[in-house]
Scaffold this active site. Sequence first.
Site, PDB file in Angstrom:
ATOM      1  N   THR A  46       7.151   3.350   2.854  1.00  0.00           N
ATOM      2  CA  THR A  46       6.655   4.256   3.887  1.00  0.00           C
ATOM      3  C   THR A  46       5.715   5.329   3.355  1.00  0.00           C
ATOM      4  O   THR A  46       4.833   5.782   4.084  1.00  0.00           O
ATOM      5  CB  THR A  46       7.829   4.920   4.635  1.00  0.00           C
ATOM      6  OG1 THR A  46       8.666   5.597   3.692  1.00  0.00           O
ATOM      7  CG2 THR A  46       8.649   3.883   5.398  1.00  0.00           C
ATOM      8  N   CYS A  47       5.872   5.725   2.098  1.00  0.00           N
ATOM      9  CA  CYS A  47       4.975   6.749   1.535  1.00  0.00           C
ATOM     10  C   CYS A  47       3.540   6.247   1.422  1.00  0.00           C
ATOM     11  O   CYS A  47       2.603   7.033   1.341  1.00  0.00           O
ATOM     12  CB  CYS A  47       5.454   7.183   0.155  1.00  0.00           C
ATOM     13  SG  CYS A  47       6.987   8.114   0.194  1.00  0.00           S
TER      14      CYS A  47
END
Length: 178
Positions: free
Chosen positions: A144-145
């Site tokens: 997700t980063c």
Amino acid sequence: AVVSTQSGHLRPGLSQMKMTGSIRSQIKAFLDGFYDIIPRHLIAIFTDTELELLISGLPNIDIDDLKANTEYHKYQATSLQITWFWRALRSFSQTERANFLQFVTGTSKVPLQGFSALEGMNGVQKFQIHRDDRSTDRLPSAHTCFNQLDLPVYETYDKLRKMLLFAVSECPEGFGLA
């Protein structure tokens, strides 16, 4: 004391302290006000993802905009699995699309300026699909980063759709360590 391990990774306590400990009083004040408006017992039944969708509503996810702002790694835009991926995503309901967005970005919200303004760990960062050459019995995973989906090289459209839908429905955070 909370320290880093020899491998250089932070222990969970240090991360927690750095992210929330330094602003504990502000968090408490926010939550006190929030719970004055919505009693805690009324929202305790929701996960963080469900609460976000409840407050924000379902986003309108423009698949064409997402596709136009996608980078491919070890795949081409014309790869069979990529064609199947976009077909599968278009077949998803709005709720399933929101779950997908949550899975790959950490939020179910579409940026106000569209996917060209999608934020990652280092600022504006396009959605990325990386080829995962490991077993096709694996579920897709996400980082997700980095707005990144690791997509195995599934043999059929049906298997790709099934595995993707299962991953975004059952693993809503989609988190993997790079």
